[in-house]
Design a protein around this motif. Structure first.
Motif, PDB file in Angstrom:
ATOM      1  N   TYR A   1       3.261  -5.417  -8.667  1.00  0.00           N
ATOM      2  CA  TYR A   1       3.025  -4.257  -9.536  1.00  0.00           C
ATOM      3  C   TYR A   1       4.261  -4.039 -10.396  1.00  0.00           C
ATOM      4  O   TYR A   1       5.391  -4.074  -9.905  1.00  0.00           O
ATOM      5  CB  TYR A   1       2.768  -3.007  -8.684  1.00  0.00           C
ATOM      6  CG  TYR A   1       2.164  -1.842  -9.443  1.00  0.00           C
ATOM      7  CD1 TYR A   1       0.796  -1.696  -9.550  1.00  0.00           C
ATOM      8  CD2 TYR A   1       2.983  -0.878 -10.029  1.00  0.00           C
ATOM      9  CE1 TYR A   1       0.234  -0.629 -10.240  1.00  0.00           C
ATOM     10  CE2 TYR A   1       2.433   0.193 -10.724  1.00  0.00           C
ATOM     11  CZ  TYR A   1       1.054   0.315 -10.821  1.00  0.00           C
ATOM     12  OH  TYR A   1       0.496   1.374 -11.509  1.00  0.00           O
TER      13      TYR A   1
ATOM     14  N   ARG B   1      -0.630  -3.151 -12.638  1.00  0.00           N
ATOM     15  CA  ARG B   1      -0.661  -4.360 -11.830  1.00  0.00           C
ATOM     16  C   ARG B   1      -0.311  -5.574 -12.696  1.00  0.00           C
ATOM     17  O   ARG B   1      -0.731  -5.674 -13.847  1.00  0.00           O
ATOM     18  CB  ARG B   1      -2.062  -4.551 -11.230  1.00  0.00           C
ATOM     19  CG  ARG B   1      -2.133  -5.731 -10.255  1.00  0.00           C
ATOM     20  CD  ARG B   1      -3.581  -6.183 -10.088  1.00  0.00           C
ATOM     21  NE  ARG B   1      -4.361  -5.290  -9.278  1.00  0.00           N
ATOM     22  CZ  ARG B   1      -4.469  -5.357  -7.948  1.00  0.00           C
ATOM     23  NH1 ARG B   1      -3.797  -6.283  -7.293  1.00  0.00           N
ATOM     24  NH2 ARG B   1      -5.230  -4.508  -7.293  1.00  0.00           N
TER      25      ARG B   1
ATOM     26  N   TYR C   1      -4.256   1.419  -9.350  1.00  0.00           N
ATOM     27  CA  TYR C   1      -4.898   0.122  -9.574  1.00  0.00           C
ATOM     28  C   TYR C   1      -6.143   0.041  -8.692  1.00  0.00           C
ATOM     29  O   TYR C   1      -6.284   0.784  -7.714  1.00  0.00           O
ATOM     30  CB  TYR C   1      -3.943  -1.042  -9.273  1.00  0.00           C
ATOM     31  CG  TYR C   1      -3.459  -1.116  -7.842  1.00  0.00           C
ATOM     32  CD1 TYR C   1      -4.095  -1.911  -6.893  1.00  0.00           C
ATOM     33  CD2 TYR C   1      -2.324  -0.407  -7.445  1.00  0.00           C
ATOM     34  CE1 TYR C   1      -3.638  -1.997  -5.591  1.00  0.00           C
ATOM     35  CE2 TYR C   1      -1.857  -0.489  -6.143  1.00  0.00           C
ATOM     36  CZ  TYR C   1      -2.510  -1.280  -5.218  1.00  0.00           C
ATOM     37  OH  TYR C   1      -2.053  -1.360  -3.927  1.00  0.00           O
TER      38      TYR C   1
ATOM     39  N   THR D   1       6.371  -1.616 -11.879  1.00  0.00           N
ATOM     40  CA  THR D   1       6.596  -0.181 -11.697  1.00  0.00           C
ATOM     41  C   THR D   1       7.469   0.374 -12.820  1.00  0.00           C
ATOM     42  O   THR D   1       7.931  -0.361 -13.702  1.00  0.00           O
ATOM     43  CB  THR D   1       7.236   0.098 -10.334  1.00  0.00           C
ATOM     44  OG1 THR D   1       7.280   1.511 -10.103  1.00  0.00           O
ATOM     45  CG2 THR D   1       8.644  -0.474 -10.260  1.00  0.00           C
TER      46      THR D   1
END
Length: 634
Positions: free
Chosen positions: A341, A333, A393, A343
């Motif tokens: 987020y 996060r 998260y 990624t």
């Protein structure tokens, strides 16, 4: 009683009375199937039992929809059926076994994948006939074997050189576990081979977009929030009232199809779209009546999927030397903005695989041991092994497109890691090796000679998506149970217990996980191997891929067990394998030389497991020369 169809009977008469040397003796049968059903058919007259072991193989290589075997003697039928069972292929619809008495023909058995017009025709011709459903497993085995042959052909177009025996080992390893390591000489094509498989068996088209928990959808007048979502359905909630409604993605896809077909826009009334969908959808009027929800979901997905990029079904991720946590795999996060987020390519392919469970996806981790694997990959390994959820998260707001938890490891995701060994890399721990198969790629003199004769760049684009038709069968096979026949189970048990006893003496014995995964590998290796398969080839592969990778260390530690395993791999030394550990009997040493020449060679007649014996010799020689050895070589 004669066959009711005189034309079919005449075609069979032409078959059995033709000169055996006539290559066109089945022509009239071929023409009959084409005229009657518009399908390709073949026929063979099998006159004696010894022919029954190769005629099905000869006939089935043409992959015709219908095949007829005519035989004069009941003794021919059992071996004919046994050989046919091992070589069934997906395209086969009907297999007829017809007995010829010299005066008449009688259909004794019909094998059918499913009832169809051809099946109905022959059953009506012979109502008392024995009908056998071709087992789905047989059809699946045919598909897997055809996949291997097709991939072998595809590799020649890419200009990659891979020895034939590797192909079944690669496929069986991925089907057995889904986590595979490629090791061997640097520059031997490990990464390109992994890419070639992924590129060939997957389709590069975009994956259908799906909704994620927390997504906010806007209809004409009302807002909705995604409260729950999985790969098949979604739950929408209206925040103002708290009312909820669940919708299958198939119905939302119907709305997307109609919007595209009629060119509707967001300004089009929801009821107009609903009425068009109602004409063709299989869902009820009541389900389709939630037009406000469905319009909002459909346009949200349309907007998400129109970014102009395709979602590849595989990702090649170079591992960095600074990877010290799982954030390099599963992301994290954003600390500055909790609604976002950060990624990773690895996470993206995991999420795509989860949303599209019928398609194979591949994650290729290049130079996997540039960092300590356990530091960045341990959570992922646990997810693969335990099926326990993995939190991405916690706390804060839901992040669109990213679930809070990965519920399970996608069974359609296959992970391949490449391994190089030099002063910049790290050893794999037993935890990693215990959960994988390790396949070593080597370049021999002949391989190099072939390459130098016509050096060409690798061309993966030539095979992209060409094997996508095998993708679903590959995924379905990976999710199946591993079953061994009694003789296979007994043979495997006997060999594995002997290996266990040898390893136990050095404190290197394996556990239940290894035993289970070896059995799964043998199961899939048999299904991929076809009629010429032997259990010895599977055991040989597993000694080399599952047992030897865990042996490393000093000569004092590794030498005794390598000598014992080397003796075990040979018919002439197997009985004295335990005695070979001490090193006191020179003739039991795998590296023993006589008159200045190696006495034991991997290719000689006494070598039971040539792949493993060759590797044992190389590991043992390195232990003697360097004082240390491991499976992976520079």
């Amino acid at each position: 009683m004669a066959l009711q169809d005189k034309e079919f009977e005449q075609a069979l008469i032409a078959l059995v009375t033709a000169d055996p040397r006539n290559s066109q003796k089945h022509r009239e049968v071929v023409d009959w199937f084409d005229k009657k059903f518009k399908v390709e058919g073949r026929a063979s007259f099998v006159t004696e039992s010894k022919q029954a072991y190769n005629r099905p193989i000869e006939q089935f290589k043409h992959k015709n929809a219908c095949v007829v075997f005519v035989y004069p003697d009941d003794a021919v039928l059992p071996p004919l059926e046994a050989t046919a069972t091992k070589n069934i292929y997906p395209e086969l619809r009907i297999l007829l076994f017809v007995k010829y008495s010299g005066k008449r023909f009688r259909i004794e058995k019909i094998w059918a994948c499913a009832k169809n017009e051809i099946y109905d025709y022959f059953v009506a011709m012979e109502p008392a006939v024995e009908v056998i459903n071709i087992p789905a497993a047989c059809v699946m085995d045919g598909a897997l074997q055809a996949m291997i042959e097709s991939f072998r052909s595809a590799l020649s177009v890419t200009h990659l050189s891979v020895r034939d025996e590797y192909l079944a080992r690669i496929a069986a390893s991925l089907l057995a576990k889904g986590f595979l390591l490629f090791t061997g000489l640097a520059g031997s094509g490990k990464t390109k081979i992994a890419q070639a498989l992924a590129c060939w068996i997957t389709n590069a088209k975009a994956v259908k977009a799906r909704l994620s928990i927390g997504d906010r959808l806007q209809s004409d007048r009302v807002k909705y929030v995604v409260e729950a979502a999985d790969s098949t359905s979604v739950v929408l909630v209206q925040p103002e009232t708290g009312t909820k409604a669940s919708f299958p993605y198939e119905l939302i896809d119907d709305w997307i199809r109609i919007i595209d077909e009629f060119g509707f826009s967001k300004e089009t009334a929801a009821r107009e779209i609903r009425d068009k969908v109602a004409v063709s959808t299989r869902f009820s009027t009541q389900q389709n009546s939630f037009e406000s929800h469905l319009k909002a979901a459909a346009f949200h997905l349309i907007e998400r999927s129109c970014g102009g990029t395709t979602a590849a079904a595989y990702a090649v991720v170079p591992v960095g030397a600074d990877w010290t946590s799982n954030e390099n795999i599963i992301g994290y996060r954003n600390a500055l903005d909790e609604s976002k987020y950060v990624t990773t390519p690895a996470l993206e392919v995991v999420l795509r695989a989860s949303a599209d469970p019928g398609t194979p996806y591949f994650l290729i981790l290049d130079e996997m041991n540039l960092s300590h694997v356990e530091r960045y990959f341990s959570d992922f390994l646990s997810l693969m092994e335990s099926d326990e959820p993995l939190a991405l998260y916690t706390g804060g707001v839901d992040i669109p497109g990213i679930p809070r938890v990965l519920e399970r490891f996608p069974r359609n995701l296959f992970v391949i890691g490449t391994v190089n060994v030099d002063e910049t890399t790290y050893m794999f721990s037993p935890k990693v090796l215990d959960r994988s198969n390790a396949i070593e790629f080597r370049v021999g003199r002949d391989d190099m000679a072939d390459f130098l004769s016509s050096p060409s760049p690798v061309n993966l684009g030539a095979v992209a998506g060409k094997g996508a038709g095998f993708g679903q069968a590959f995924v379905e096979a990976a999710g199946g149970a591993a079953e061994l026949e009694d003789a296979e189970r007994d043979a495997l048990k006997s060999e594995m217990l002997e290996i266990f006893g040898l390893l136990e003496k050095s404190g290197l014995e394996y556990g239940y996980r290894t035993a289970k995964e070896v059995a799964r590998f043998v199961h899939y290796h048999r299904r991929l191997g076809g009629a010429g398969w032997t259990i010895g080839s599977a055991i040989d592969a597993q000694i080399c891929q599952k047992i030897l990778p865990k042996i490393h260390g000093s000569y004092r530690k590794a030498g005794p067990v390598l000598r014992a395993l080397g003796a075990f791999c040979r018919e002439d030394l197997k009985a004295d394998a335990a005695k070979a550990m001490s090193g006191s009997v020179a003739e039991l040493d795998p590296l023993y030389e006589k008159d200045g020449e190696p006495k034991y060679k991997p290719g000689d007649a006494n070598t039971r497991y040539p792949v493993s014996f060759d590797k044992v010799q190389r590991m043992l020689r390195r232990a003697i020369d360097d004082g240390f050895t491991s499976f992976a070589e520079a």
